[in-house]
Design an enzyme around this catalytic site. Structure first.
Site, PDB file in Angstrom:
ATOM      1  N   ASN A  89       0.793  -1.236   0.000  1.00  0.00           N
ATOM      2  CA  ASN A  89       0.000   0.000   0.000  1.00  0.00           C
ATOM      3  C   ASN A  89       0.823   1.283   0.000  1.00  0.00           C
ATOM      4  O   ASN A  89       0.263   2.365  -0.117  1.00  0.00           O
ATOM      5  CB  ASN A  89      -1.009   0.014   1.154  1.00  0.00           C
ATOM      6  CG  ASN A  89      -1.944  -1.164   1.083  1.00  0.00           C
ATOM      7  OD1 ASN A  89      -2.519  -1.441   0.040  1.00  0.00           O
ATOM      8  ND2 ASN A  89      -2.076  -1.882   2.176  1.00  0.00           N
ATOM      9  N   ARG A 131      -3.541   7.835  -0.032  1.00  0.00           N
ATOM     10  CA  ARG A 131      -4.021   6.986   1.060  1.00  0.00           C
ATOM     11  C   ARG A 131      -3.902   7.703   2.401  1.00  0.00           C
ATOM     12  O   ARG A 131      -2.808   8.070   2.819  1.00  0.00           O
ATOM     13  CB  ARG A 131      -3.171   5.707   1.081  1.00  0.00           C
ATOM     14  CG  ARG A 131      -3.482   4.788   2.227  1.00  0.00           C
ATOM     15  CD  ARG A 131      -2.520   3.593   2.191  1.00  0.00           C
ATOM     16  NE  ARG A 131      -2.739   2.788   3.378  1.00  0.00           N
ATOM     17  CZ  ARG A 131      -1.772   2.305   4.135  1.00  0.00           C
ATOM     18  NH1 ARG A 131      -0.514   2.529   3.824  1.00  0.00           N
ATOM     19  NH2 ARG A 131      -2.048   1.598   5.192  1.00  0.00           N
ATOM     20  N   TYR A 160      -0.579   9.621   6.773  1.00  0.00           N
ATOM     21  CA  TYR A 160       0.674   9.407   6.056  1.00  0.00           C
ATOM     22  C   TYR A 160       1.182  10.631   5.294  1.00  0.00           C
ATOM     23  O   TYR A 160       2.263  10.577   4.710  1.00  0.00           O
ATOM     24  CB  TYR A 160       0.513   8.236   5.082  1.00  0.00           C
ATOM     25  CG  TYR A 160       0.148   6.951   5.784  1.00  0.00           C
ATOM     26  CD1 TYR A 160       1.068   6.293   6.594  1.00  0.00           C
ATOM     27  CD2 TYR A 160      -1.123   6.407   5.671  1.00  0.00           C
ATOM     28  CE1 TYR A 160       0.738   5.127   7.260  1.00  0.00           C
ATOM     29  CE2 TYR A 160      -1.468   5.235   6.331  1.00  0.00           C
ATOM     30  CZ  TYR A 160      -0.538   4.597   7.121  1.00  0.00           C
ATOM     31  OH  TYR A 160      -0.871   3.454   7.786  1.00  0.00           O
ATOM     32  N   ASN A 211      10.498  -0.372   5.208  1.00  0.00           N
ATOM     33  CA  ASN A 211       9.165   0.064   5.613  1.00  0.00           C
ATOM     34  C   ASN A 211       8.237  -1.048   5.161  1.00  0.00           C
ATOM     35  O   ASN A 211       7.789  -1.077   4.020  1.00  0.00           O
ATOM     36  CB  ASN A 211       8.788   1.398   4.971  1.00  0.00           C
ATOM     37  CG  ASN A 211       7.446   1.906   5.466  1.00  0.00           C
ATOM     38  OD1 ASN A 211       6.653   1.160   6.033  1.00  0.00           O
ATOM     39  ND2 ASN A 211       7.180   3.178   5.236  1.00  0.00           N
ATOM     40  N   ALA A 220       2.007  -2.909   6.661  1.00  0.00           N
ATOM     41  CA  ALA A 220       1.223  -3.804   7.514  1.00  0.00           C
ATOM     42  C   ALA A 220       1.925  -5.133   7.782  1.00  0.00           C
ATOM     43  O   ALA A 220       1.639  -5.784   8.796  1.00  0.00           O
ATOM     44  CB  ALA A 220      -0.150  -4.051   6.883  1.00  0.00           C
ATOM     45  N   HIS A 224       3.411  -6.079  11.280  1.00  0.00           N
ATOM     46  CA  HIS A 224       2.614  -6.592  12.387  1.00  0.00           C
ATOM     47  C   HIS A 224       2.142  -8.024  12.173  1.00  0.00           C
ATOM     48  O   HIS A 224       1.480  -8.583  13.042  1.00  0.00           O
ATOM     49  CB  HIS A 224       1.401  -5.684  12.604  1.00  0.00           C
ATOM     50  CG  HIS A 224       1.716  -4.246  12.431  1.00  0.00           C
ATOM     51  ND1 HIS A 224       2.536  -3.546  13.302  1.00  0.00           N
ATOM     52  CD2 HIS A 224       1.388  -3.366  11.456  1.00  0.00           C
ATOM     53  CE1 HIS A 224       2.665  -2.303  12.875  1.00  0.00           C
ATOM     54  NE2 HIS A 224       1.988  -2.172  11.756  1.00  0.00           N
ATOM     55  N   ASP A 272      12.022 -13.793   9.667  1.00  0.00           N
ATOM     56  CA  ASP A 272      12.947 -14.900   9.433  1.00  0.00           C
ATOM     57  C   ASP A 272      13.919 -14.585   8.301  1.00  0.00           C
ATOM     58  O   ASP A 272      15.100 -14.947   8.374  1.00  0.00           O
ATOM     59  CB  ASP A 272      12.180 -16.185   9.116  1.00  0.00           C
ATOM     60  CG  ASP A 272      11.512 -16.801  10.331  1.00  0.00           C
ATOM     61  OD1 ASP A 272      11.817 -16.385  11.470  1.00  0.00           O
ATOM     62  OD2 ASP A 272      10.673 -17.700  10.137  1.00  0.00           O
ATOM     63  N   HIS A 296       8.860   3.580   9.665  1.00  0.00           N
ATOM     64  CA  HIS A 296       7.424   3.840   9.494  1.00  0.00           C
ATOM     65  C   HIS A 296       7.204   5.337   9.387  1.00  0.00           C
ATOM     66  O   HIS A 296       7.847   6.119  10.104  1.00  0.00           O
ATOM     67  CB  HIS A 296       6.620   3.298  10.679  1.00  0.00           C
ATOM     68  CG  HIS A 296       6.791   1.828  10.858  1.00  0.00           C
ATOM     69  ND1 HIS A 296       6.131   0.921  10.082  1.00  0.00           N
ATOM     70  CD2 HIS A 296       7.584   1.127  11.699  1.00  0.00           C
ATOM     71  CE1 HIS A 296       6.502  -0.295  10.436  1.00  0.00           C
ATOM     72  NE2 HIS A 296       7.391  -0.195  11.418  1.00  0.00           N
ATOM     73  N   LEU A 297       6.296   5.733   8.515  1.00  0.00           N
ATOM     74  CA  LEU A 297       5.965   7.149   8.366  1.00  0.00           C
ATOM     75  C   LEU A 297       5.240   7.674   9.599  1.00  0.00           C
ATOM     76  O   LEU A 297       5.519   8.770  10.079  1.00  0.00           O
ATOM     77  CB  LEU A 297       5.091   7.357   7.125  1.00  0.00           C
ATOM     78  CG  LEU A 297       5.768   7.027   5.791  1.00  0.00           C
ATOM     79  CD1 LEU A 297       4.730   6.903   4.699  1.00  0.00           C
ATOM     80  CD2 LEU A 297       6.792   8.082   5.451  1.00  0.00           C
ATOM     81  N   SER A 298       4.295   6.889  10.104  1.00  0.00           N
ATOM     82  CA  SER A 298       3.531   7.307  11.280  1.00  0.00           C
ATOM     83  C   SER A 298       4.153   6.712  12.543  1.00  0.00           C
ATOM     84  O   SER A 298       4.978   5.796  12.469  1.00  0.00           O
ATOM     85  CB  SER A 298       2.074   6.842  11.156  1.00  0.00           C
ATOM     86  OG  SER A 298       2.003   5.422  11.225  1.00  0.00           O
ATOM     87  N   ARG A 338      -0.795   4.550  17.651  1.00  0.00           N
ATOM     88  CA  ARG A 338      -1.945   4.190  16.822  1.00  0.00           C
ATOM     89  C   ARG A 338      -2.683   2.997  17.422  1.00  0.00           C
ATOM     90  O   ARG A 338      -2.594   2.739  18.617  1.00  0.00           O
ATOM     91  CB  ARG A 338      -1.472   3.922  15.394  1.00  0.00           C
ATOM     92  CG  ARG A 338      -0.902   5.204  14.753  1.00  0.00           C
ATOM     93  CD  ARG A 338      -0.576   5.047  13.315  1.00  0.00           C
ATOM     94  NE  ARG A 338      -1.772   4.677  12.548  1.00  0.00           N
ATOM     95  CZ  ARG A 338      -1.706   4.167  11.325  1.00  0.00           C
ATOM     96  NH1 ARG A 338      -0.544   3.947  10.743  1.00  0.00           N
ATOM     97  NH2 ARG A 338      -2.823   3.863  10.679  1.00  0.00           N
ATOM     98  N   ARG A 365      -0.880  -2.297  15.940  1.00  0.00           N
ATOM     99  CA  ARG A 365       0.287  -1.721  15.269  1.00  0.00           C
ATOM    100  C   ARG A 365       1.492  -1.593  16.208  1.00  0.00           C
ATOM    101  O   ARG A 365       2.597  -1.333  15.772  1.00  0.00           O
ATOM    102  CB  ARG A 365      -0.051  -0.357  14.676  1.00  0.00           C
ATOM    103  CG  ARG A 365      -1.037  -0.440  13.535  1.00  0.00           C
ATOM    104  CD  ARG A 365      -1.167   0.874  12.818  1.00  0.00           C
ATOM    105  NE  ARG A 365      -2.343   0.910  11.993  1.00  0.00           N
ATOM    106  CZ  ARG A 365      -2.422   0.464  10.741  1.00  0.00           C
ATOM    107  NH1 ARG A 365      -1.356  -0.063  10.179  1.00  0.00           N
ATOM    108  NH2 ARG A 365      -3.552   0.537  10.069  1.00  0.00           N
TER     109      ARG A 365
END
Length: 147
Positions: free
Chosen positions: A11, A18, A23, A74, A77, A80, A87, A100-102, A107, A111
């Site tokens: 994404n 988005r 973001y 980065n 999702a 998580h 691995d 991560h941007l945020s 959050r 997350r």
């Protein structure tokens, strides 16, 4: 010449469209251009890749030890959820910075769990697109101290 790999997960190709309240409005192409400019100024190599496919990210991590001194990841999702990415990182001898941007710690509860953090040399989050520049600096500093 040192070279770093910047990997972006699912994404992130939609940045700028988005959830701009989370973001920002900077696109992934803008971030790539900023990273390429910084790499040029620092006289280092840079490969920048985005994939929505977990397997493609894993394959690129596996190949990184032959071509790159470090990775900025980065994982979106997948951070998580992906034991497979964790691995893959643990299987190669390449330092990884999680990005991560945020601020994932401010959050939703899910997350706050990162499968990447235990195998990364550090984590940068909450600084938006500027985090990529911070990650490049941090990775180069780590490499200078540890190689």
């Amino acid at each position: 010449m040192k070279s770093i790999l910047v990997l972006n997960g699912p994404n992130l190709n939609l940045l700028g469209l988005r959830q701009p309240d989370v973001y920002g409005t900077v696109t992934l192409d803008n971030i790539k251009a900023q990273c390429e400019t910084k790499a040029h100024d620092l006289k280092i190599g840079l490969e920048f890749l985005q994939s929505n496919d977990e397997g493609a990210l894993i394959d690129r991590i596996h190949k990184a030890s032959a071509s790159h001194a470090g990775i900025i990841l980065n994982a979106g999702a997948y951070t998580h959820t992906s034991i497979a990415l964790m691995d893959a990182i643990a299987s190669v001898n390449v330092p990884v910075i999680e990005l991560h941007l945020s601020n994932i710690h401010a959050r939703e509860e899910f997350r706050k769990t990162s499968y990447i953090a235990p195998v990364a040399i550090g984590q940068i989050c909450g600084f938006g697109a500027y985090g990529y520049s911070l990650a490049i600096d941090a990775l180069l500093s780590y490499l200078e101290q540890n190689t």
